[in-house]
Every structure is written in structure tokens, then in C-alpha cells.
Design a protein around this motif. Sequence first.
Motif: not given
Length: 421
Positions: A72-82
Amino acid sequence: MDKKVDRIIFLADCQSFYASVEKADNPGCRNKPVAVAGDPSRRSGIILAACPIAKSYGVTTAETLGDALKKCPELVIMRPRMQHYIDVSLMITEIYKEYTDLVEIFSIDEQFLDVTGSISIFGDPINIAQSIQHKVLQQTGVWIRIGISSNKMLAKIATDIWAKKNKSGIFTLRKDEVESLLWPQPVQKMFGVGSRMNAHFNRMGMNTIGDIARTPLPKLKDRFRARFGKQSDIQAEVMWRTANGLDDSPVTPGTLYAAPKSIGHMMTLPRDYIRKEEVENILLEMTEEVCRDSRRKGYMGKVVSVSCMCSPYEAPTGFSRQMKMNDPSNNTNLVFEAVKTLFYRHWDRMPVRRIGVMLSGMVEDNGYQLTLFDDQVRARALDRATDAIKDRFGSAAIIRASSLNSGQALERAQKIGGHYK
């Protein structure tokens, strides 16, 4: 004699929890594929959660970010905020408590509810489940799936096999439906069965949950002993009871805060550590974390354990050893002396890749043994002072000078459970 009333137990599960929280906080991503990844700056980072849209592309939890982006090249990646996820999870717990005081946290995204006594107030189980779904979605943006049954095990199974798959997100599994609904399911769908255990069952000719359930328990124990050894009776009984939907354990609100059997920390190092000074810095940091956790929870440990894995990965060496201290303690310096003794007694001088420290044999921290040569009162006062500073200003507010060299304390202070806060 009054007939025993069946309990009504929910297992409420948050759908794609981390990703759902991020989409709720970022409305512009509502119709986009979103994933939370352990380290978005590296394609080797691991997917921690993927929203349903991302999953429709084949993105799965625990695969590398690089593999996910190929699908999925359109995947939006979020950094975790535990820390934020923990806060939202606790908000959801408070919503559950509006319906029953019997709420047991099972994990950050799963909780058991006993609503037996709530029916007369809030209506039938389906109405309660729908009301909970609506309120949680409205207040947090997270969609809840709920399995309903007469015990915790069946509620968990109802969630995992059916509620997560249907549109309503709700499924009721009655005791008298176990044979007709649960038993035909493949073994791999049973709670507690991973890929390796599934392979073992298949080799034993057990392909469905019913194959396990219909096997007499003594016979199943015999087969487990033949395959896993003499100490496998408990494991066999757990599997047999799970397959038969048997579980007498109550929903226990205080489970999360019960006295710990052990307190430990383990970490994989960013590179192989070879020099004695480097390794000692990490051992000291790990010991400090373990002792601080013990003090926070009000316990001391009698037994110190040290585990170590050395490189290379293809032929690793290592050890896991423990020793009993003269007196229970949660003082960093005292425990560290035992940690060093254990480590150097068993380390083969190979490069260290992973290391862990643990305290067990826990007793309450409401008294301690005075010694002739150590000022315990002063040491405990110093521990309390440093703990108070860290509690108020953060774990990195005060660190040892050695951590600025080859330690990981500053990096770990930014994380919870190995992921960024």
C-alpha cells in the motif's frame, strides 16, 4: 434451592486501537489507510497497528514497514504515542464503569465486564453492548467489538472469532452453542493456540477445536507428556478447558493492581556491547528501572535474576541465572552488586546483544533489615528523593553520568514499552 443464575460477561475489544486513536485525532485521515509503526523513519520499522482500510490492502500487524508500503504505497504512517494510547484506554475504562463496577483490564485494548447486575438498570445485554459502542465511539472515536457469554473464556472467544468479523461488532455465544458453533472451528482459531501449537495438534491428528474437546482429559495429558514432557499436564488441561468453554474465574477489577510476582526489564541493545564498562552502564540502568518500579509499587525482591543473549544471532550464546540476596531490597546499589556478581559469573565475554534484570520473591516494602556497615535510612531517603524528581519532571530529569557515555537511559526515557510516548 435457588437455581444458579448464569453470569453475563462481555469482552470489549478496541478495533485497531492505536490506528483508531490516530484517525480520531486526525480527521483528514478518516478515509485513508493508516498504520502506526515503531519507527517511521526506518523502512525496517514494525507495524504496530493498521486500520481496516490498510488491512484491506493486506497490511498486517508485526510486518516490516517496507513490506507494508509495497502493498500500500499510499499508507499514512503515524509515529506511536504510547502515553496517549494509555490515557485513551483509561478513558474507555471509565465509560465501562458507568455500566458496571466489575471491569477487569485484560490489555491496553481489551477489557472484561460483568454486567449480570446491570440488566435491570440498562436493559438486555445487546442493548448494553450497543450503548457502550455508541458512547465510546462518540467520546473517543474508537469502535468497540463485544463478545457476550456466560464466562470470560467464552466471551473472549465470541469476540475473536465472531464479533470482530460481523458488521454489528457484537456476538453472543451461549453455553449450549459451544458444541455446534465452537467445536467445528479449526484449532488455530482457539485462544492460546499459536502457529507452533497448531502444528503440534495437527501432528496429533487434532484439526478442529472439537477434536480437542472430545478427547478425554487423561488421554490428552498422556499425549502431551509424550510430545512435551512430564511437566505438560497443566498446559493440556488449559487447552482442554478452553476447547470446552470452561472458565470459573470471576471478573476481578483489582487484577491490574495485584501484588506482582516479579518486576523486570529487558532490552535489545542498539549494537553489540563488548567492553566491560559499556555493559555495566546498561546493567546499572536496568537495575535502576527495576528498583524504581519496585519502590513505586511498594515492594522489595528477595531474588535477583539476570538474563543475557550474546551475538551472533545465528549461533547465540547466553544465560539466565538467579541468586537469592541476604535480605529483600529495592535499593539500586545493593541490587546492582548482586546483578554484577551474577553477570560476571556467567558471561562468556561474547558481544552482548540483549540483556535483562528482574526482581522476584516480592515482599511488601514496609520494613527492612538494618545492617552494620550500610546506612539503609540514608540510602532509602536518597531513593525517595530521586524518585520524586523523576516522577515530577520525567525519567530523564536526573540520570547518572555514566549514562551519557554508552547508556540508553535518555533514549528509554522517551519510550513506554519500547515505543515512543
